[in-house]
Design an enzyme around this catalytic site. Sequence first.
Site, PDB file in Angstrom:
ATOM      1  N   ASP A   1      37.870  42.609  44.643  1.00 17.74           N
ATOM      2  CA  ASP A   1      37.952  42.048  43.292  1.00 17.74           C
ATOM      3  C   ASP A   1      38.986  40.934  43.284  1.00 17.74           C
ATOM      4  O   ASP A   1      39.979  40.980  44.009  1.00 17.74           O
ATOM      5  CB  ASP A   1      38.308  43.099  42.237  1.00 17.74           C
ATOM      6  CG  ASP A   1      37.814  42.700  40.852  1.00 17.74           C
ATOM      7  OD1 ASP A   1      36.733  43.166  40.426  1.00 17.74           O
ATOM      8  OD2 ASP A   1      38.502  41.878  40.190  1.00 17.74           O
TER       9      ASP A   1
ATOM     10  N   CYS B   1      25.657  43.046  32.880  1.00 16.88           N
ATOM     11  CA  CYS B   1      25.480  43.718  31.589  1.00 16.88           C
ATOM     12  C   CYS B   1      25.238  42.639  30.527  1.00 16.88           C
ATOM     13  O   CYS B   1      25.754  42.718  29.427  1.00 16.88           O
ATOM     14  CB  CYS B   1      26.662  44.619  31.246  1.00 16.88           C
ATOM     15  SG  CYS B   1      28.251  43.772  31.221  1.00 16.88           S
TER      16      CYS B   1
HETATM   17  C1  SAM Z   1      31.386  43.597  35.597  1.00 19.75           C
HETATM   18  S1  SAM Z   1      32.985  43.769  36.228  1.00 19.75           S
HETATM   19  C2  SAM Z   1      32.731  44.869  37.567  1.00 19.75           C
HETATM   20  C3  SAM Z   1      32.601  46.308  37.183  1.00 19.75           C
HETATM   21  C4  SAM Z   1      32.554  47.234  38.389  1.00 19.75           C
HETATM   22  N1  SAM Z   1      31.531  46.854  39.335  1.00 19.75           N
HETATM   23  C5  SAM Z   1      32.346  48.688  37.999  1.00 19.75           C
HETATM   24  O1  SAM Z   1      31.226  49.186  38.065  1.00 19.75           O
HETATM   25  O2  SAM Z   1      33.341  49.333  37.597  1.00 19.75           O
HETATM   26  C6  SAM Z   1      33.191  42.242  37.045  1.00 19.75           C
HETATM   27  C7  SAM Z   1      34.406  42.157  37.953  1.00 19.75           C
HETATM   28  O3  SAM Z   1      34.292  40.951  38.689  1.00 19.75           O
HETATM   29  C8  SAM Z   1      35.587  40.491  38.983  1.00 19.75           C
HETATM   30  N2  SAM Z   1      35.452  39.096  39.431  1.00 19.75           N
HETATM   31  C9  SAM Z   1      35.209  37.997  38.669  1.00 19.75           C
HETATM   32  N3  SAM Z   1      35.088  36.916  39.443  1.00 19.75           N
HETATM   33  C10 SAM Z   1      35.242  37.326  40.730  1.00 19.75           C
HETATM   34  C11 SAM Z   1      35.216  36.670  41.993  1.00 19.75           C
HETATM   35  N4  SAM Z   1      35.022  35.349  42.078  1.00 19.75           N
HETATM   36  N5  SAM Z   1      35.412  37.410  43.108  1.00 19.75           N
HETATM   37  C12 SAM Z   1      35.636  38.743  43.034  1.00 19.75           C
HETATM   38  N6  SAM Z   1      35.678  39.411  41.860  1.00 19.75           N
HETATM   39  C13 SAM Z   1      35.465  38.729  40.727  1.00 19.75           C
HETATM   40  C14 SAM Z   1      36.337  40.722  37.690  1.00 19.75           C
HETATM   41  O4  SAM Z   1      37.734  40.761  37.925  1.00 19.75           O
HETATM   42  C15 SAM Z   1      35.764  42.064  37.251  1.00 19.75           C
HETATM   43  O5  SAM Z   1      36.590  43.119  37.701  1.00 19.75           O
END
Ligand code: SAM
Length: 433
Positions: free
Chosen positions: A277, A375
Amino acid sequence: MSQANPRALAAQALSRIVHDGVSLRAAFATFSTTFSDARDRALLSALLHAGARWWLRFDTALTGLLEHPLHEREPQVHALLVLGLVQLEILGLPEYAAVAATVEATRALGKPKFANLTNAILRRWLREREARNAALDADATTRSAHPRWLIKSIAADWPDHADAILAANNAQAPLWLRVNSRRITREELAAKFAATDIEVELPEALAQALVLGQSLDVTRLPGYADGWFSVQDGAAQFAAGLLDARSGMRVLDACAAPGGKAAHILEGAEVDLVALDRDPQRLPRMLENFARLGLRADVREGDAGDPSTWWDGRHFERILLDAPCSASGIIRRQPDIKLHRRASDIPALAAQQARLLDALWPMLAPGGRLVYATCSLLVAENAACIGGVLARHADAAGRRVPLGWHAAGAGMQNLPGEAGMDGFFYAILDKSN
Ligand SMILES: C[S@@+](CC[C@H](N)C(=O)[O-])C[C@H]1O[C@@H](n2cnc3c(N)ncnc32)[C@H](O)[C@@H]1O
């Protein structure tokens, strides 16, 4: 100011949400620490959710009732009055109690000179509510309490379902749990809950899911500290099955925090999982969740779109991209999205999603599988995004997603509230050998 009045604190918190862009979740986390009584915290939560959910309706209603606008001069009093209307119209509190408690809260806010005005405005609303509600219902924004750009986007993408989506977004979501099959079966967990008078449903479509009709503090349920279950909406519980990660495989969860889907994958198979993340503030929560559930993963901080900073060059047989998105499918859980999201966010998010998909594709082993999830219910972030990947990568093929949801390009979409679940999109991409 007294710190112990839930309505006064809700007015302060709602004002931060509306005017300062603070998320409902963060505002609740900050303001709820004042209360040790679970009933006060529950009232604060109910006021904030209903206040954010219906802001666009009752903010307009209040403006029509006031001779001199308050929102700039006295934003907290303005928010308190909106909450007064919300208590009368949405939470269904008895008229006398709602008015008296809101008047009392002006004093708790340190604004006693607004007590008479508050009383007069709420009583005027009660006298004129029928005509005023009819006027609010005549306009789509105030009827549905959604911003105009989002109403238009939903109508353009889901013309036959738009009214149902707007209604579902304003309904309260059930509480879904996922049993940790390494620790207990869901039948055993259901029996433990039943012994404490908590009834659950066990939906057939999801082997690890339990649904509770009421929302409650899950940390007080039997087995929370022992890692028997996690909170996870039903729609999100399909990710692990679609990924089909088997023991021994090397798996990447590219956007993993706070670890809900990664934990589900780990509960189901002995995989070598990298949980990546970009946000360092979200990593401790993920580590806590894995520890509570008794799971191990290689947790890394990094940008999934820039593998040079974290990837060791070994391919993954499975990749889950649960992409950052508009969250337009989970408005029923996070109604502040209606206040914070802008139309201009959508193309920027779609560009980011395409960037992540293109960067991750070379990390997938030949014959491997990538599951893309959001989502969101907007085509630009879902079907159009996947269509672009398929066009850019000749070795990518879309596989039919085996869910009885709405077909959406190469993927499948659940709309908010359908089967009691959140709005969610999945696409499966296979890489040729
Ligand atoms: C929808 S949430 C993920 C939820 C998680 N998969 C779960 O089921 O608990 C999206 C996540 O993507 C991360 N994120 C956003 N841009 C990113 C990137 N370029 N590389 C890695 N993580 C990223 C955010 O910090 C966030 O925690």
